[in-house]
Design a protein around this motif. Structure first.
Motif, PDB file in Angstrom:
ATOM      1  N   UNK A 389       0.827  -1.220   0.000  1.00 31.87           N
ATOM      2  CA  UNK A 389       0.000   0.000   0.000  1.00 31.87           C
ATOM      3  C   UNK A 389       0.857   1.265   0.000  1.00 31.87           C
ATOM      4  N   UNK A 390       2.158   1.092   0.038  1.00 33.02           N
ATOM      5  CA  UNK A 390       3.048   2.261   0.008  1.00 33.02           C
ATOM      6  C   UNK A 390       3.118   3.013   1.329  1.00 33.02           C
ATOM      7  N   UNK A 391       2.630   2.383   2.406  1.00 32.86           N
ATOM      8  CA  UNK A 391       2.661   3.066   3.707  1.00 32.86           C
ATOM      9  C   UNK A 391       4.096   3.174   4.218  1.00 32.86           C
ATOM     10  N   UNK A 392       4.916   2.214   3.816  1.00 32.08           N
ATOM     11  CA  UNK A 392       6.301   2.236   4.309  1.00 32.08           C
ATOM     12  C   UNK A 392       7.005   3.528   3.898  1.00 32.08           C
ATOM     13  N   UNK A 393       6.694   3.994   2.679  1.00 26.88           N
ATOM     14  CA  UNK A 393       7.315   5.241   2.216  1.00 26.88           C
ATOM     15  C   UNK A 393       6.896   6.419   3.106  1.00 26.88           C
ATOM     16  N   UNK A 394       5.605   6.425   3.461  1.00 25.80           N
ATOM     17  CA  UNK A 394       5.106   7.496   4.343  1.00 25.80           C
ATOM     18  C   UNK A 394       5.869   7.471   5.671  1.00 25.80           C
ATOM     19  N   UNK A 395       6.066   6.254   6.198  1.00 25.98           N
ATOM     20  CA  UNK A 395       6.749   6.132   7.494  1.00 25.98           C
ATOM     21  C   UNK A 395       8.224   6.523   7.391  1.00 25.98           C
ATOM     22  N   UNK A 396       8.895   6.045   6.347  1.00 28.29           N
ATOM     23  CA  UNK A 396      10.315   6.426   6.194  1.00 28.29           C
ATOM     24  C   UNK A 396      10.438   7.934   6.030  1.00 28.29           C
ATOM     25  N   UNK A 397       9.547   8.507   5.203  1.00 30.07           N
ATOM     26  CA  UNK A 397       9.587   9.962   4.991  1.00 30.07           C
ATOM     27  C   UNK A 397       9.382  10.735   6.297  1.00 30.07           C
ATOM     28  N   UNK A 398       8.588  10.134   7.176  1.00 29.29           N
ATOM     29  CA  UNK A 398       8.307  10.804   8.456  1.00 29.29           C
ATOM     30  C   UNK A 398       9.440  10.604   9.454  1.00 29.29           C
ATOM     31  N   UNK A 399      10.409   9.763   9.074  1.00 26.81           N
ATOM     32  CA  UNK A 399      11.542   9.520   9.977  1.00 26.81           C
ATOM     33  C   UNK A 399      11.302   8.385  10.949  1.00 26.81           C
ATOM     34  N   UNK A 400      10.286   7.555  10.674  1.00 27.98           N
ATOM     35  CA  UNK A 400      10.014   6.405  11.539  1.00 27.98           C
ATOM     36  C   UNK A 400      10.914   5.238  11.134  1.00 27.98           C
ATOM     37  N   UNK A 401      11.190   4.372  12.102  1.00 25.59           N
ATOM     38  CA  UNK A 401      11.954   3.160  11.818  1.00 25.59           C
ATOM     39  C   UNK A 401      10.973   2.004  11.667  1.00 25.59           C
ATOM     40  N   UNK A 402      11.030   1.282  10.550  1.00 25.78           N
ATOM     41  CA  UNK A 402      10.145   0.121  10.400  1.00 25.78           C
ATOM     42  C   UNK A 402      10.954  -1.141  10.634  1.00 25.78           C
ATOM     43  N   UNK A 403      10.433  -2.002  11.484  1.00 22.36           N
ATOM     44  CA  UNK A 403      11.141  -3.230  11.827  1.00 22.36           C
ATOM     45  C   UNK A 403      10.413  -4.462  11.290  1.00 22.36           C
ATOM     46  N   UNK A 404      10.994  -5.622  11.560  1.00 17.42           N
ATOM     47  CA  UNK A 404      10.352  -6.882  11.177  1.00 17.42           C
ATOM     48  C   UNK A 404       9.455  -7.376  12.309  1.00 17.42           C
ATOM     49  N   UNK A 405       8.555  -8.311  11.972  1.00 20.13           N
ATOM     50  CA  UNK A 405       7.497  -8.702  12.902  1.00 20.13           C
ATOM     51  C   UNK A 405       7.985  -9.377  14.181  1.00 20.13           C
ATOM     52  N   UNK A 406       7.311  -9.063  15.282  1.00 17.39           N
ATOM     53  CA  UNK A 406       7.591  -9.686  16.572  1.00 17.39           C
ATOM     54  C   UNK A 406       6.969  -8.869  17.695  1.00 17.39           C
ATOM     55  N   UNK A 407       7.126  -9.363  18.913  1.00 18.13           N
ATOM     56  CA  UNK A 407       6.537  -8.653  20.067  1.00 18.13           C
ATOM     57  C   UNK A 407       7.343  -7.409  20.434  1.00 18.13           C
ATOM     58  N   UNK A 408       8.643  -7.480  20.255  1.00 15.44           N
ATOM     59  CA  UNK A 408       9.494  -6.303  20.370  1.00 15.44           C
ATOM     60  C   UNK A 408       9.332  -5.564  21.696  1.00 15.44           C
ATOM     61  N   UNK A 409       9.255  -4.237  21.635  1.00 12.82           N
ATOM     62  CA  UNK A 409       9.227  -3.413  22.843  1.00 12.82           C
ATOM     63  C   UNK A 409       7.931  -3.528  23.636  1.00 12.82           C
ATOM     64  N   UNK A 410       7.003  -4.365  23.187  1.00 10.56           N
ATOM     65  CA  UNK A 410       5.815  -4.600  24.015  1.00 10.56           C
ATOM     66  C   UNK A 410       6.215  -5.200  25.350  1.00 10.56           C
ATOM     67  N   UNK A 411       7.189  -6.104  25.312  1.00 13.22           N
ATOM     68  CA  UNK A 411       7.611  -6.714  26.579  1.00 13.22           C
ATOM     69  C   UNK A 411       9.107  -6.609  26.824  1.00 13.22           C
ATOM     70  N   UNK A 412       9.827  -6.002  25.878  1.00 15.68           N
ATOM     71  CA  UNK A 412      11.243  -5.739  26.128  1.00 15.68           C
ATOM     72  C   UNK A 412      12.066  -6.979  26.395  1.00 15.68           C
ATOM     73  N   UNK A 413      11.765  -8.065  25.676  1.00 15.44           N
ATOM     74  CA  UNK A 413      12.550  -9.278  25.891  1.00 15.44           C
ATOM     75  C   UNK A 413      13.760  -9.325  24.966  1.00 15.44           C
TER      76      UNK A 413
END
Ligand code: SF4
Lengths: 467, 192
Positions: A389-413
């Protein structure tokens, strides 16, 4: 007397009842992940038995995986061992694993629904408290401990006492800028983090049935945060439409047959609930938490409570302790508080619709220079959709970091932790002390509020950016 | 599972409400694939400062004047994550009983499945325990379903399902029960 939706499903799954004791409840689907399954597999091995119904078990790796360079071996030794152990156990017991690198890998509660594995009328368990998410499809879904994972492995059953049932009806229409995350944060702030202990919840009412499936999942997901074992919503056309043609959805004649069954899944009009609660949607504003449990939330234009005004001593002490940990002052607004981190992820709010909401706010804008923004899609499939959907471009342009799937900082493991003392506005579900990393200070909010805050760098009422 | 009946011991008070499983055992310690050794990280971030071993002296587990096999905590103990590691950590540390005025559901099942007895008392009784000196003795009797304060003789009864009580008194676990039922389960599958 009529039956509740819960009763109808429960009764169909009782294999037998222990005298003066629990029911033997049959489990249709069992999701597992790397963190809460190894000890259960080890116990089976010790007894020399195999998983009883491996085809009803689905595995993924999510809690303890890195969100960058997933194609490389995991650098943390213990994490790698745990993920490898899952691969080995699944192989040994013939269990389908959507592990790292698989296009279906992702957070367990995101992939079950998106693959069409989660269906109405089922009993579903997983060694994870947010299994309640799957209740959005009109199933009985709840989290279990590792001993219970072992029981389901061994027998496809669990010994369970039937819980009490509470119906929460949300009437009326939602205000602008208010989404399902706000509904659930509002309800929890009303009834507290333990207000539904001992209950299973059915969510109902026009403000619920008008929601999309993904928005419904957010609500059921957080029912555990008020102490409920799970939450559920009666299936309807929205549900059927969502499931249809997904990978593991029933096909052709089977589909027609299932639809007829699923249409019987509702609480009868004369069903009696152990407790009923009525909420008016028009009272709900964008919500945000200020404390260290999900019940400590206020509307974005509200004020943090004053400890002295709380009559109950235990609760007052809680509030004082929470304020101290959070470095916040009683009686103040959260609006304008400088935030250093924004986390958009987790099984609560990292589905495609959530990321579309975020993109809608940030499109053509850039994040504030003082914040770090992490977007972690709930699954590989969500990540692929974001790209499509091209959302990644919007996020990169906004300076956001896009990562790969996982629980990540939800639980900080894994490595994705919030530094001690810093604030993080997070679309996840828990703001406990240290949840996102030792000393991290979490403010829970909707994807809209998180996106608005990413842009301004301070806690922001998204409605000011929308107009 | 180890059988349990009478526990007579001093206790460790933790008068905090809503103690969640992230406090009991933080996620970063969940990487192990066995059940042992979690006790050393029980209440990790309340016990130690940062990642080193500097003890926080005001925390009760670091106060040598408190000891015992009974942990007494504020209402809604064990809320949050389903991690059974929380029950393992408490057990591994040496506790056999946890007393509170309310337990989160999943924690309660996890405790029962590990021979850790959750004892639910009234808020009034809980506060009474918190007001006792650190030398006081509590006696928990599972068969009688009572908890009493030795010095005053005050006692309260606590609820537990008849089935779970039998399991705990005899050290039975649910897995054995369910394994014996596999035939009936197969029959059920064929009918549905
Ligand atoms: S995203 Fe967070 S809440 Fe959801 S399963 Fe993962 S750790 Fe649990």
């Amino acid at each position: 007397m009529g039956k509740t939706l819960f009763d109808k499903i429960w009764e169909k799954h009782v294999v037998q009842s222990v005298e003066d004791g629990p029911d033997v409840l049959y489990i249709d689907k069992h999701f597992i992940h790397e963190v809460t399954s190894p000890q259960a597999f080890a116990a089976l091995d010790k007894k020399g038995i195999k998983v009883f119904r491996p085809q009803q078990v689905v595995a993924t790796a999510d809690h303890n995986v890195p969100t960058i360079n997933q194609h490389l071996p995991i650098s943390d030794h213990l994490s790698r061992m745990q993920v490898d152990q899952l691969i080995e156990n699944c192989k040994k017991h013939d269990i389908q694993l959507y592990g790292l690198g698989h296009p279906y890998q992702g957070i367990v509660h995101v992939i079950g629904p998106e693959l069409g594995i989660t269906q109405p009328g089922m009993t579903i368990v997983c060694g994870d408290s947010h299994t309640s998410t799957h209740g959005a499809f009109g199933s009985i879904a709840f989290g279990i401990g590792t001993s219970e994972v072992e029981m389901v492995f061994a027998s496809q059953c669990l010994l369970q006492n039937k819980p009490k049932i509470m119906r929460i009806s949300v009437e009326g229409k939602l205000n602008k800028g208010v989404v399902s995350k706000d509904i659930i944060l509002y309800i929890i702030s009303k009834i507290s983090a333990s207000g539904a202990t001992g209950y299973f919840i059915e969510f109902a009412g026009p403000a619920i049935t008008s929601l999309s499936m993904e928005a419904r999942m957010t609500i059921c997901n957080m029912s555990i945060e008020m102490g409920a074992r799970g939450g559920m919503i009666a299936p309807d056309e929205t549900t059927f439409e969502y499931i249809k043609e997904r990978e593991f959805a029933p096909k052709e004649q089977q589909w027609e047959k299932k639809i007829q069954e699923w249409k019987q899944l509702f609480s009868d009009s004369d069903a009696v609930f152990d407790k009923e609660l009525l909420i008016n949607a028009s009272e709900i504003e964008p919500m945000i938490t200020w404390g260290t449990n999900p019940g400590l939330g206020i509307s974005i234009s509200g004020l943090i409570p004053v400890a002295e005004s709380i009559p109950d001593e235990g609760e007052r002490n809680n509030i004082i302790k929470a304020l101290h940990y959070m470095g916040l002052q009683e009686g103040k607004s959260l609006k304008g508080l400088a935030v250093q981190n924004v986390f958009i992820g987790s099984c609560t709010n990292a589905r495609i619709e959530d990321l579309r909401l975020v993109a809608g706010v940030v499109k053509g804008r850039r994040k504030n220079a003082n914040v770090r923004v992490l977007i972690v899609p709930g699954s590989q499939q969500v990540a692929a959709q974001v790209k499509q959907e091209g959302l990644d471009q919007i996020f990169w342009d906004a300076g956001f970091e896009i990562r790969q799937a996982g629980c990540s900082a939800c639980l900080g493991m894994n490595e994705d932790k919030i530094p001690a003392g810093e604030y993080c506005i997070s679309t996840s579900n828990r703001n406990f002390e240290g949840r996102q990393g030792a000393g991290a200070r979490t403010l829970l909010a909707s994807p809209l509020t998180a996106a608005a805050t990413a842009i301004t760098g301070v806690v922001t009422d998204v409605r000011e950016l929308l107009s | 599972m180890e059988a349990i009946n009478i526990i007579k011991s001093r206790f460790v008070p933790l008068p905090v409400e809503n103690i969640d499983t992230d406090q009991i055992i933080p996620a970063r310690f969940l990487k192990a694939t066995t059940k042992e050794g979690f006790g050393k990280n029980l209440f990790r971030d309340w016990r130690y400062k940062g990642n080193n071993e500097n003890q926080l002296s005001q925390f009760v587990l670091n106060d040598e004047t408190y000891s015992g096999e009974i942990l007494v905590a504020g209402r809604n103990f064990g809320c949050g994550s389903s991690r059974e590691h929380a029950a393992w950590a408490i057990k591994d540390y040496g506790f056999k009983v946890v007393v509170s005025s309310a337990f989160a559901d999943i924690f309660q099942s996890n405790a029962l499945n590990n021979g850790l007895l959750p004892v639910t008392v009234s808020e009034v009784f809980l506060q009474k325990i918190f007001s006792l000196s650190n030398r006081s003795i509590l006696e928990v009797n599972l068969k009688e379903q009572t908890i009493s304060i030795s010095e005053t003789g005050e006692r309260e009864s606590f609820p537990i399902s008849a089935y779970k009580k039998t399991c705990m008194l005899n050290g039975y676990d649910d897995v054995d029960f369910l394994l014996n039922l596999r035939k009936e389960i197969e029959k059920f599958e064929n009918l549905n």
